[in-house]
Design a protein around this motif. Sequence first.
Motif, PDB file in Angstrom:
ATOM      1  N   VAL A   1      -6.783 -28.076  -7.918  1.00  0.00           N
ATOM      2  CA  VAL A   1      -7.271 -28.771  -9.114  1.00  0.00           C
ATOM      3  C   VAL A   1      -6.168 -29.659  -9.676  1.00  0.00           C
ATOM      4  O   VAL A   1      -6.409 -30.826 -10.012  1.00  0.00           O
ATOM      5  N   ALA A   2      -4.957 -29.129  -9.763  1.00  0.00           N
ATOM      6  CA  ALA A   2      -3.841 -29.932 -10.281  1.00  0.00           C
ATOM      7  C   ALA A   2      -3.581 -31.139  -9.386  1.00  0.00           C
ATOM      8  O   ALA A   2      -3.387 -32.262  -9.884  1.00  0.00           O
ATOM      9  N   ALA A   3      -3.591 -30.936  -8.075  1.00  0.00           N
ATOM     10  CA  ALA A   3      -3.351 -32.045  -7.148  1.00  0.00           C
ATOM     11  C   ALA A   3      -4.450 -33.098  -7.243  1.00  0.00           C
ATOM     12  O   ALA A   3      -4.163 -34.305  -7.274  1.00  0.00           O
TER      13      ALA A   3
ATOM     14  N   VAL B   1     -12.766 -34.052 -11.818  1.00  0.00           N
ATOM     15  CA  VAL B   1     -12.125 -32.879 -11.219  1.00  0.00           C
ATOM     16  C   VAL B   1     -12.346 -31.660 -12.105  1.00  0.00           C
ATOM     17  O   VAL B   1     -12.714 -30.582 -11.630  1.00  0.00           O
ATOM     18  N   PHE B   2     -12.149 -31.829 -13.411  1.00  0.00           N
ATOM     19  CA  PHE B   2     -12.335 -30.721 -14.357  1.00  0.00           C
ATOM     20  C   PHE B   2     -13.764 -30.195 -14.302  1.00  0.00           C
ATOM     21  O   PHE B   2     -13.975 -28.975 -14.191  1.00  0.00           O
ATOM     22  N   LEU B   3     -14.739 -31.070 -14.385  1.00  0.00           N
ATOM     23  CA  LEU B   3     -16.136 -30.625 -14.396  1.00  0.00           C
ATOM     24  C   LEU B   3     -16.540 -29.966 -13.079  1.00  0.00           C
ATOM     25  O   LEU B   3     -17.240 -28.942 -13.079  1.00  0.00           O
ATOM     26  N   GLY B   4     -16.099 -30.517 -11.965  1.00  0.00           N
ATOM     27  CA  GLY B   4     -16.409 -29.912 -10.670  1.00  0.00           C
ATOM     28  C   GLY B   4     -15.775 -28.544 -10.514  1.00  0.00           C
ATOM     29  O   GLY B   4     -16.426 -27.581 -10.094  1.00  0.00           O
ATOM     30  N   ALA B   5     -14.490 -28.454 -10.850  1.00  0.00           N
ATOM     31  CA  ALA B   5     -13.784 -27.178 -10.740  1.00  0.00           C
ATOM     32  C   ALA B   5     -14.328 -26.152 -11.730  1.00  0.00           C
ATOM     33  O   ALA B   5     -14.436 -24.967 -11.403  1.00  0.00           O
ATOM     34  N   LEU B   6     -14.684 -26.604 -12.918  1.00  0.00           N
ATOM     35  CA  LEU B   6     -15.254 -25.706 -13.917  1.00  0.00           C
ATOM     36  C   LEU B   6     -16.539 -25.076 -13.402  1.00  0.00           C
ATOM     37  O   LEU B   6     -16.742 -23.861 -13.522  1.00  0.00           O
ATOM     38  N   THR B   7     -17.388 -25.883 -12.790  1.00  0.00           N
ATOM     39  CA  THR B   7     -18.637 -25.373 -12.224  1.00  0.00           C
ATOM     40  C   THR B   7     -18.362 -24.329 -11.147  1.00  0.00           C
ATOM     41  O   THR B   7     -18.995 -23.270 -11.115  1.00  0.00           O
ATOM     42  N   ILE B   8     -17.410 -24.612 -10.282  1.00  0.00           N
ATOM     43  CA  ILE B   8     -17.076 -23.685  -9.196  1.00  0.00           C
ATOM     44  C   ILE B   8     -16.495 -22.382  -9.740  1.00  0.00           C
ATOM     45  O   ILE B   8     -16.910 -21.288  -9.349  1.00  0.00           O
ATOM     46  N   VAL B   9     -15.541 -22.479 -10.664  1.00  0.00           N
ATOM     47  CA  VAL B   9     -14.870 -21.281 -11.186  1.00  0.00           C
ATOM     48  C   VAL B   9     -15.830 -20.422 -12.004  1.00  0.00           C
ATOM     49  O   VAL B   9     -15.829 -19.193 -11.877  1.00  0.00           O
ATOM     50  N   VAL B  10     -16.672 -21.045 -12.826  1.00  0.00           N
ATOM     51  CA  VAL B  10     -17.666 -20.267 -13.583  1.00  0.00           C
ATOM     52  C   VAL B  10     -18.593 -19.540 -12.615  1.00  0.00           C
ATOM     53  O   VAL B  10     -18.874 -18.350 -12.779  1.00  0.00           O
TER      54      VAL B  10
END
Length: 167
Positions: free
Chosen positions: A34-36, A46-55
């Motif tokens: 996510v940082a990269a 990136v934030f919205l995609g990763a947020l969906t995956i992590v949730v």
Amino acid sequence: MEDQRADIGGHASVVAAVIVAYWLADGYVIGLPVAALAAMWNPLIVFLGALTIVVSINLVACRWINTAWSSWASGSSGARMERQLDKLRPTRAGTAATRWISSDSDVRYAAAAALTCAIVTVTLGRSAGGRPLSAHRVRLAAVSYALFSVGLFTMVGVVAGEALSAL
């Protein structure tokens, strides 16, 4: 929510091992990418995609822990998680997290989940309470941890990207 038997043809130990592995390595497996990506691309996407995956991952893991607690906690993965939690509980942060998780306050519960991890919060809540957590508490843990961790790694990526572009 009822306690369910987790022994479903030996698959429970595999699921538990995957959950423990994710819990131990999520900063590396999800945080660093996510940082990269936030450093190179649009941080909001990136934030919205990763947020969906992590949730999603945390909801699945925490629901499984919550419903399969009895048989999981008595297995080797549950014992491994308990050993890790035993190291956490006596620390100052562990004592505060346990107190926040045990309280009736959703704000304190969400803060504990954000600062520790959704899996730790649900496991401590389930362990301390002795009965399944409400679906609301499981969702609250998954979302608050995801917002904090993904937000933090996204910001780290943005700062790193800005620093690299300034060179």
